[in-house]
Design a protein around this motif. Structure first.
Motif, PDB file in Angstrom:
ATOM      1  N   LEU A 272      60.318  76.398  90.808  1.00  0.00           N
ATOM      2  CA  LEU A 272      60.728  77.465  89.894  1.00  0.00           C
ATOM      3  C   LEU A 272      59.675  77.742  88.833  1.00  0.00           C
ATOM      4  O   LEU A 272      59.908  78.521  87.912  1.00  0.00           O
ATOM      5  N   PHE A 280      60.334  81.558  87.853  1.00  0.00           N
ATOM      6  CA  PHE A 280      61.650  81.938  87.347  1.00  0.00           C
ATOM      7  C   PHE A 280      61.837  81.402  85.929  1.00  0.00           C
ATOM      8  O   PHE A 280      62.445  82.062  85.075  1.00  0.00           O
ATOM      9  N   TRP A 283      59.987  83.642  83.508  1.00  0.00           N
ATOM     10  CA  TRP A 283      60.685  84.927  83.438  1.00  0.00           C
ATOM     11  C   TRP A 283      61.948  84.803  82.602  1.00  0.00           C
ATOM     12  O   TRP A 283      62.249  85.663  81.765  1.00  0.00           O
ATOM     13  N   VAL A 531      62.813  82.590  94.969  1.00  0.00           N
ATOM     14  CA  VAL A 531      61.620  82.792  94.135  1.00  0.00           C
ATOM     15  C   VAL A 531      61.055  84.177  94.450  1.00  0.00           C
ATOM     16  O   VAL A 531      60.058  84.320  95.159  1.00  0.00           O
ATOM     17  N   PRO A 533      60.268  87.324  92.190  1.00  0.00           N
ATOM     18  CA  PRO A 533      60.210  88.014  90.895  1.00  0.00           C
ATOM     19  C   PRO A 533      60.281  89.529  91.045  1.00  0.00           C
ATOM     20  O   PRO A 533      59.848  90.082  92.067  1.00  0.00           O
ATOM     21  N   TRP A 566      67.003  88.972  90.520  1.00  0.00           N
ATOM     22  CA  TRP A 566      66.919  88.371  89.184  1.00  0.00           C
ATOM     23  C   TRP A 566      67.511  89.267  88.092  1.00  0.00           C
ATOM     24  O   TRP A 566      68.291  88.771  87.269  1.00  0.00           O
TER      25      TRP A 566
END
Length: 608
Positions: A272, A280, A283, A531, A533, A566
């Motif tokens: 991550l 992640f 983010w 994963v 983004p 996400w």
């Protein structure tokens, strides 16, 4: 220094680079010496171990399948006749092609099969025949074993799995003389690629101490904390099982509720946090979350008696206490990834019995809680294999991380085994530096007691999803674990091509939790689907506000949306509580930072 050999008519002289004879001589002498040492080490280790000659219980499964096939010889004859008819058609088509006719293929590989991507597999009649002949044979073998009536589902699954392992191993792409790309490379280098490949093979055998440990990437290019797992933060708390990392904020205001992530301890948390652009963790920090992550220890024999209840007590529950000390806030949003999600659900059920309401929302990344249909991992879980595994773990105190990695790699053998055999050993090329594959090879060990409990009570007996009224219900820390008592808002993200946690199995959790549930399905697999983004522009996801009993019915009524899931998750979690406070730095609260992220636990490797 290499030499060139020419042969052929003027104007059409092929040139082949021949390796220096002295180099060949030295290489072969080194091969002989290293090979002898590897074999001796392997045989000595085998002599020191006692084990079942068939620990995977494959032989009995195939014997049972053969017996069932023989009860219906007519079906087998029919399959053979169909195979030979297709084979004759292929012979005929190949002959017509050689005479200049344009004929279509008898069979094509499945979409996404990259073994036959080289143009010569289709443009050259001989290699096209080899390719199609293999595909016909593969189809025949798999259909023949699947036609056996009367096998119990577990035996049928095992026979099917190992038949496909055999079929994949026999692919013409895996052999020098039947792979046009390898033959071309061999001609261009005068066989130097095969010598380099042999050296690579011996290196990998030495690396695995007699067992082949295939290099998937150039691991010299990566260092945890320097070019991967680099999101700034501090380890603010630790137990014998985990370090708790708090990350530095990047916004002036943050959400009042901290976010705590519990990754699986089968792998390391930095999946991550590989790179800033696909992290992640980074983010989530940028969206205004105060992010905490559990970095699990890589256990050795000293932790052999640590169980699932210890991961609850010294992991989730200890992290909640620490987060309150660090932030002054009791309520958190929690995420669990794979086994970390199974732990999160188990702990939430325990907390429900104690009226502990600190976790206000639960997000599950590709998490199974009902293991009735556990996918192909179930092939490795029967009584014979569990006994052999427990005997092995009993001697060491843990399951070696490399053995777990091999199991996962077998689920995608063409991508994670045979492609590297071709690249490293036949093409003689060094593996390409790739951070995801470095993480995949950075294995972790499993404590013996915990892993035996997990495999038996969850995978084999499926006790986690049983209600408290069932006598086989799991009991941990003095409480009966009933997932139906979980009433917090739940977000579930699963992935459509997941080979570890099949999405239809994870979907069963929607029927267990009693609070509001949002289920989202992402494209791709166990890692890439998670994963993903927003800036990458990859992989769509499906949403459906309804939660029917059937996952197929859910998908039929779902809407496909482009891009990452996400932002959907962030909208969901912030809708539960948008209260903001001043950004928190690690060390602002009652906890004194111990060391910089990513901490020391994550740096421990299986060889340490």
């Amino acid at each position: 220094m290499s030499k060139k050999m020419t042969d052929g008519p003027a104007g059409k002289t092929p040139e082949y680079n021949l390796p220096d004879p002295a180099l060949v001589s030295r290489t072969m002498a080194e091969v002989a010496e290293r090979g002898q040492r590897i074999v001796q080490d392997f045989l000595k280790r085998q002599a020191d171990e006692t084990g079942n000659p068939d620990p995977l219980n494959i032989g009995s499964a195939f014997m049972e399948m053969t017996a069932k096939l023989m009860t219906n010889p007519a079906r087998l004859v029919q399959a053979q006749m169909g195979f030979w008819q297709d084979y004759l058609t292929l012979w005929s088509n190949t002959a017509r092609r050689m005479m200049g006719e344009n004929v279509g293929p008898v069979i094509e590989e499945s979409k996404g099969d990259r073994r036959f991507k080289d143009d010569a597999w289709r443009e050259n009649e001989v290699f096209d025949f080899i390719r199609q002949s293999y595909l016909l044979s593969a189809r025949y073998f798999t259909s023949a074993v699947n036609s056996a009536d009367g096998l119990d589902p577990k035996t049928s699954q095992k026979v099917d799995f190992y038949t496909r392992q055999f079929v994949d191993a026999m692919s013409p792409a895996n052999f020098v003389m039947t792979n046009p790309e390898v033959l071309r490379k061999t001609a261009e280098t005068g066989g130097a690629n095969l010598l380099k490949g042999l050296s690579n093979l011996l290196f990998d055998l030495e690396r695995g101490k007699g067992k082949l440990r295939i290099r998937m990437t150039d691991d010299s290019k990566f260092k945890v904390g320097e070019n991967i797992a680099v999101t700034p933060g501090k380890v603010v708390f630790q137990t014998p099982l985990m370090q708790l990392i708090q990350y530095n904020p990047t916004t002036e205001k943050v959400l009042k509720r901290p976010l705590v992530i519990f990754p699986p301890w089968i792998n390391k948390f930095y999946i991550l946090d590989l790179r800033p652009k696909n992290s992640f963790i980074r983010w989530a920090v940028d969206q205004g979350h105060t992010v905490f992550v559990a970095s699990w220890v890589n256990p050795d024999e000293a932790l052999a008696e640590k169980g699932f209840d210890d991961y609850m007590k010294e992991g989730v529950l200890a992290a909640l206490d620490a987060i309150e000390q660090a932030t002054g806030v009791r309520e958190v949003n929690a995420i669990g990834y794979c086994l970390g999600g199974t732990l999160l659900a188990t702990t939430l059920a325990y907390m429900a019995t104690k009226r502990d309401t600190r976790i206000k929302s639960a997000t599950y990344f590709v998490t199974m809680t009902d293991f009735e249909e556990a996918g192909e991992l179930g092939v490795f879980i029967d009584e014979e294999q569990l006994k052999a595994l427990e005997e092995k773990m009993g001697k060491r105190g843990f399951l070696d991380g490399r053995e777990m990695a091999t199991t996962f790699n077998m689920l995608r053998a063409n991508d994670l085994i045979w492609s590297f055999v071709v690249n490293n050993y036949l093409m003689g090329q060094d593996p390409f530096p790739f951070d995801l594959l470095y993480w995949n090879d950075d294995s972790t060990r499993m404590p013996a007691r915990m892993h035996s409990f997990y495999l038996r009570r969850m995978y084999q007996q499926n006790d986690l999803c049983k209600p408290a009224s069932d006598p086989d219900c799991i009991e941990l820390l003095g409480a009966k674990i009933d997932l139906r008592k979980i009433k917090v808002p739940t977000y579930m993200i699963s992935t459509r091509e997941d080979h570890i946690a099949p999405w239809k199995s994870t979907y069963r959790g929607t029927q267990l939790y009693k609070g509001p549930v949002r289920f989202v399905l992402a494209a791709s697999g166990h890692i890439a689907g998670v994963v993903n983004p927003p800036d990458s522009g990859k992989y769509s996801h499906w949403v459906n506000e309804n939660l029917p009993d059937s996952p197929d019915e859910w998908l039929a009524g779902a809407t496909e949306l482009s891009g990452s899931w996400w932002p959907d998750w962030h909208r969901w979690v912030t809708a539960l509580d948008r209260t903001e406070v001043k950004a928190r730095q690690p060390g602002d609260g009652k906890l004194t930072p111990i060391e910089n992220a990513p901490g020391s636990y994550v740096r421990v490797m299986v060889n340490d």
